[in-house]
Motif scaffolding. Structure first.
Motif, PDB file in Angstrom:
ATOM      1  N   GLN A 167       5.495   0.034  -6.032  1.00 34.90           N
ATOM      2  CA  GLN A 167       6.705   0.126  -5.060  1.00 34.90           C
ATOM      3  C   GLN A 167       6.346  -0.068  -3.625  1.00 34.90           C
ATOM      4  OE1 GLN A 167       5.732   2.427  -7.117  1.00 34.90           O
ATOM      5  NE2 GLN A 167       6.034   4.518  -6.286  1.00 34.90           N
ATOM      6  N   ASN A 168       5.143   0.360  -3.107  1.00 32.36           N
ATOM      7  CA  ASN A 168       4.829   0.297  -1.673  1.00 32.36           C
ATOM      8  C   ASN A 168       4.091  -0.936  -1.476  1.00 32.36           C
ATOM      9  OD1 ASN A 168       5.851   3.006  -1.859  1.00 32.36           O
ATOM     10  ND2 ASN A 168       4.203   3.949  -1.555  1.00 32.36           N
ATOM     11  N   GLU A 208      -2.253   5.885  -1.298  1.00 33.34           N
ATOM     12  CA  GLU A 208      -1.996   4.441  -1.151  1.00 33.34           C
ATOM     13  C   GLU A 208      -3.295   3.831  -1.132  1.00 33.34           C
ATOM     14  OE1 GLU A 208       2.106   3.184   0.589  1.00 33.34           O
ATOM     15  OE2 GLU A 208       0.713   3.672   2.076  1.00 33.34           O
ATOM     16  N   THR A 255      -1.023  -2.999   1.666  1.00 33.88           N
ATOM     17  CA  THR A 255      -1.233  -1.752   0.667  1.00 33.88           C
ATOM     18  C   THR A 255      -0.643  -2.424  -0.638  1.00 33.88           C
ATOM     19  OG1 THR A 255       1.254  -1.218   1.083  1.00 33.88           O
ATOM     20  CG2 THR A 255      -0.472  -0.217   2.176  1.00 33.88           C
ATOM     21  N   ARG A 309       2.893  -3.951   0.494  1.00 35.59           N
ATOM     22  CA  ARG A 309       3.578  -4.513   1.830  1.00 35.59           C
ATOM     23  C   ARG A 309       2.417  -4.892   2.582  1.00 35.59           C
ATOM     24  NH1 ARG A 309       3.255   0.656   1.691  1.00 35.59           N
ATOM     25  NH2 ARG A 309       2.652   1.835   3.831  1.00 35.59           N
ATOM     26  N   ILE A 362       0.745   4.898   6.408  1.00 36.73           N
ATOM     27  CA  ILE A 362      -0.009   4.637   5.243  1.00 36.73           C
ATOM     28  C   ILE A 362       0.032   6.115   4.763  1.00 36.73           C
ATOM     29  CG2 ILE A 362      -1.907   4.276   4.209  1.00 36.73           C
ATOM     30  CD1 ILE A 362      -2.572   2.158   6.153  1.00 36.73           C
ATOM     31  N   LYS A 363       0.509   6.345   3.371  1.00 35.91           N
ATOM     32  CA  LYS A 363       0.665   7.647   2.618  1.00 35.91           C
ATOM     33  C   LYS A 363      -0.779   7.775   2.043  1.00 35.91           C
ATOM     34  CE  LYS A 363       5.558   6.902   2.229  1.00 35.91           C
ATOM     35  NZ  LYS A 363       5.575   5.620   3.044  1.00 35.91           N
TER      36      LYS A 363
END
Length: 192
Positions: free
Chosen positions: A186-187, A58, A181, A189, A54-55
């Motif tokens: 675009q992330n 996010e 997320t 998931r 996980i960034k």
């Protein structure tokens, strides 16, 4: 010939319309409270302790449904109350009764090596060691994870404040399990 309208009927319709709007708003507020308090909530992740899973920045959805009633599973990503002001996201490594330690970058639980497929091996400052060696006893003065507690680590082991610093996490401080997320788009998931 039409009969003239009574002057009070327009006011009654207006009041009835306002009352319906108030009822609808109250129902929406109550349902929103129930969903956020007992079922799902969202969090913004700050920091790099869970990279690459996980960034920073996010947004995640946390499943609260029945989590306090079930036993946590090893490697669940959980949100928990770290203190009065902060909630953290970390991965459960040790469950109640587990004896665990790290040696040569390998996790050992109850004397057996355990694969951590979610970790990416990276070189940090020229070192290939990702998780420094430790034992529970060295960190906490305990041989095993106490009942009603878990031991957690961040996926970015070199840059994480976790049970190595803050100790065991009481299971009643767990908010829920991170599932999805959803931001940035675009992330989107599911999280393993």
């Amino acid at each position: 010939m039409r009969e003239p309208k009574k002057s009070g009927s327009g006011k009654k319709l207006w009041r009835r319309g306002i009352w319906r709007i108030i009822q609808t708003a109250a129902i929406v507020l109550v349902l929103t409270f129930i969903v956020r308090e007992f079922m799902f909530t969202n969090y913004i992740v700050y920091g790099q302790s869970m990279l690459p899973t996980i960034k920073d920045g996010e947004r995640i959805i946390v499943n609260k449904i029945g989590y306090e009633l079930t036993e946590p599973d090893r490697f669940d990503l959980i949100i928990f109350h770290a203190d009065e002001d902060s909630d953290y996201i970390k991965r459960i490594i040790g469950l109640p009764g587990d004896e665990l330690y790290y040696e040569a970058d390998t996790l050992y639980v109850n004397g057996e090596s355990v694969e951590e497929d979610f970790l990416e091996t990276i070189s940090v400052n020229g070192s290939d060691v990702f998780t420094d060696d430790f034992t529970l006893e060295n960190l906490t003065d305990e041989h095993t994870v106490p009942e009603g507690h878990v031991f957690v680590l961040g996926d970015n082991r070199k840059n994480s404040v976790d049970s190595r610093q803050i100790g065991f996490i009481p299971t009643d401080e767990i908010v829920g399990r991170a599932n999805i997320t959803f931001w940035p788009p675009q992330n989107i998931r599911f999280i393993d």
